[in-house]
Write a protein that holds these residues in place. Structure first.
Motif, PDB file in Angstrom:
ATOM      1  N   VAL A  33      -4.675   9.116 -10.467  1.00  0.00           N
ATOM      2  CA  VAL A  33      -4.073   8.325  -9.909  1.00  0.00           C
ATOM      3  C   VAL A  33      -4.721   7.754  -8.357  1.00  0.00           C
ATOM      4  O   VAL A  33      -5.197   8.589  -8.298  1.00  0.00           O
ATOM      5  N   GLY A  34      -4.276   6.424  -8.204  1.00  0.00           N
ATOM      6  CA  GLY A  34      -5.216   5.926  -7.006  1.00  0.00           C
ATOM      7  C   GLY A  34      -6.350   5.190  -7.311  1.00  0.00           C
ATOM      8  O   GLY A  34      -6.709   4.419  -8.154  1.00  0.00           O
ATOM      9  N   ASP A  35      -5.862   3.858  -6.882  1.00  0.00           N
ATOM     10  CA  ASP A  35      -7.166   2.792  -6.612  1.00  0.00           C
ATOM     11  C   ASP A  35      -8.030   3.165  -5.506  1.00  0.00           C
ATOM     12  O   ASP A  35      -9.399   3.314  -5.955  1.00  0.00           O
ATOM     13  N   LEU A  36      -7.862   4.078  -4.880  1.00  0.00           N
ATOM     14  CA  LEU A  36      -8.432   4.966  -3.945  1.00  0.00           C
ATOM     15  C   LEU A  36      -8.295   6.385  -4.097  1.00  0.00           C
ATOM     16  O   LEU A  36      -7.044   6.411  -4.083  1.00  0.00           O
TER      17      LEU A  36
ATOM     18  N   TYR B  81       3.364   2.565   2.934  1.00  0.00           N
ATOM     19  CA  TYR B  81       4.265   3.183   2.273  1.00  0.00           C
ATOM     20  C   TYR B  81       3.503   4.913   2.344  1.00  0.00           C
ATOM     21  O   TYR B  81       2.942   5.195   1.630  1.00  0.00           O
ATOM     22  N   LEU B  82       4.853   5.501   3.026  1.00  0.00           N
ATOM     23  CA  LEU B  82       4.163   7.613   2.326  1.00  0.00           C
ATOM     24  C   LEU B  82       4.263   7.666   1.019  1.00  0.00           C
ATOM     25  O   LEU B  82       6.403   7.858   1.689  1.00  0.00           O
TER      26      LEU B  82
ATOM     27  N   PHE C  62       7.575   0.021  -6.579  1.00  0.00           N
ATOM     28  CA  PHE C  62       6.975  -0.762  -6.077  1.00  0.00           C
ATOM     29  C   PHE C  62       6.012  -2.033  -7.338  1.00  0.00           C
ATOM     30  O   PHE C  62       5.984  -1.539  -8.414  1.00  0.00           O
ATOM     31  N   ASP C  63       5.581  -3.062  -6.919  1.00  0.00           N
ATOM     32  CA  ASP C  63       5.136  -4.451  -8.186  1.00  0.00           C
ATOM     33  C   ASP C  63       3.842  -4.491  -7.923  1.00  0.00           C
ATOM     34  O   ASP C  63       3.340  -4.822  -7.034  1.00  0.00           O
ATOM     35  N   ASN C  64       3.195  -3.077  -8.653  1.00  0.00           N
ATOM     36  CA  ASN C  64       1.529  -2.870  -8.483  1.00  0.00           C
ATOM     37  C   ASN C  64       0.967  -2.909  -7.346  1.00  0.00           C
ATOM     38  O   ASN C  64       0.230  -3.361  -6.723  1.00  0.00           O
ATOM     39  N   PRO C  65       1.295  -1.488  -6.679  1.00  0.00           N
ATOM     40  CA  PRO C  65       1.428  -0.816  -5.533  1.00  0.00           C
ATOM     41  C   PRO C  65      -0.579  -0.762  -5.853  1.00  0.00           C
ATOM     42  O   PRO C  65      -0.297  -0.119  -6.709  1.00  0.00           O
ATOM     43  N   PHE C  66      -1.167  -0.599  -4.256  1.00  0.00           N
ATOM     44  CA  PHE C  66      -2.149  -0.069  -4.126  1.00  0.00           C
ATOM     45  C   PHE C  66      -2.250   1.061  -4.075  1.00  0.00           C
ATOM     46  O   PHE C  66      -1.435   1.476  -2.927  1.00  0.00           O
ATOM     47  N   ILE C  67      -2.774   1.846  -4.338  1.00  0.00           N
ATOM     48  CA  ILE C  67      -2.696   3.580  -3.855  1.00  0.00           C
ATOM     49  C   ILE C  67      -3.822   4.651  -3.250  1.00  0.00           C
ATOM     50  O   ILE C  67      -4.663   3.930  -4.151  1.00  0.00           O
TER      51      ILE C  67
ATOM     52  N   ILE D 137       0.690  -0.860   0.335  1.00  0.00           N
ATOM     53  CA  ILE D 137      -0.030   0.281   0.210  1.00  0.00           C
ATOM     54  C   ILE D 137       1.543   1.138   0.360  1.00  0.00           C
ATOM     55  O   ILE D 137       1.249   1.725   0.541  1.00  0.00           O
ATOM     56  N   VAL D 138       0.785   1.966  -1.101  1.00  0.00           N
ATOM     57  CA  VAL D 138       1.462   3.527  -1.133  1.00  0.00           C
ATOM     58  C   VAL D 138       0.474   4.716  -0.593  1.00  0.00           C
ATOM     59  O   VAL D 138      -1.011   4.857  -0.990  1.00  0.00           O
ATOM     60  N   ILE D 139       0.637   4.984   0.732  1.00  0.00           N
ATOM     61  CA  ILE D 139      -0.157   6.079   0.693  1.00  0.00           C
ATOM     62  C   ILE D 139       0.530   8.011  -0.208  1.00  0.00           C
ATOM     63  O   ILE D 139       1.457   8.286  -0.050  1.00  0.00           O
ATOM     64  N   LEU D 140       0.299   8.137  -0.855  1.00  0.00           N
ATOM     65  CA  LEU D 140       0.424   9.379  -1.670  1.00  0.00           C
ATOM     66  C   LEU D 140      -0.071  10.274  -1.809  1.00  0.00           C
ATOM     67  O   LEU D 140      -1.873  10.227  -2.036  1.00  0.00           O
TER      68      LEU D 140
END
Length: 194
Positions: A132-135, A66-67, A91-96, A34-37
């Motif tokens: 950008v982002g999944d959520l 990750y942030l 990252f390998d296909n991160p959830f953003i 998980i990446v929090i962008l």
């Protein structure tokens, strides 16, 4: 679907955090990081929501989360493309989970939104930036009545901190809930290696 939460409501951060946990668990793939962008600029009051959230949340992150984007290294219009490319390499296909300030109706100022799918940064000030982002999470910091970038310059800092504090509490609720739900899997993996 987009969910609205009032940043002035003391119960809203916990409600938002629990809903965020549920939404992530429904969408995330096994072993996806998980990446929090946090998107925004520290040079504009109304656009500083993302970097302030990143700065406040940095010390509460659990393993596997990750942030990117804070007051020291903001992710903004000028470097967003580069940041997205770097994430894809790192990252390998991160959830953003993408976070940004937004403009909205006058009576929505101070509201936080949580929605499925990508964030569309720069939309409120007519900038064309990559989605950008999944959520996505937004904080409605000012009115979009004239849709001008000067609106962000005249945003009150108090509303930014009110929303940032509430979103950070929601992220902390998510962070704790998500980590607790991952612990059985982590402890199982550790027992298999010992």
């Amino acid at each position: 679907m987009i969910y609205y939460f009032d940043s002035k409501n003391p119960k809203a951060p916990a409600q938002m955090g629990r809903l965020l946990t549920d939404m992530v668990i429904q969408k995330i793939l096994p072993h996806q990081e998980i990446v929090i962008l946090c998107i925004g600029s520290d040079r504009s009051t109304g656009d500083s929501l993302g970097p302030i959230i990143g700065h406040q949340f940095r010390n509460f992150i659990s393993p596997g989360i990750y942030l990117l984007g804070d007051l020291n290294q903001p992710v903004h219009a000028a470097n967003l493309n580069y940041c997205i490319k770097s994430m894809q390499k790192t990252f390998d296909n991160p959830f953003i989970i993408a976070i940004d300030a937004s403009l909205g109706k006058e009576d929505h100022i101070g509201m936080m939104t949580l929605g499925s799918g990508p964030l569309k940064p720069g939309l409120g000030v007519k900038k064309k930036l990559p989605e950008v982002g999944d959520l996505h999470i937004t904080g409605i910091v000012n009115s979009s009545h004239d849709m001008e970038s000067s609106t962000l310059q005249t945003t009150r800092l108090s509303i930014i901190f009110q929303i940032a504090d509430a979103i950070v509490l929601a992220l902390r609720t998510f962070n704790d809930d998500y980590y607790i739900q991952q612990e059985p899997e982590l402890s199982y993996l550790l027992s298999q290696t010992s």
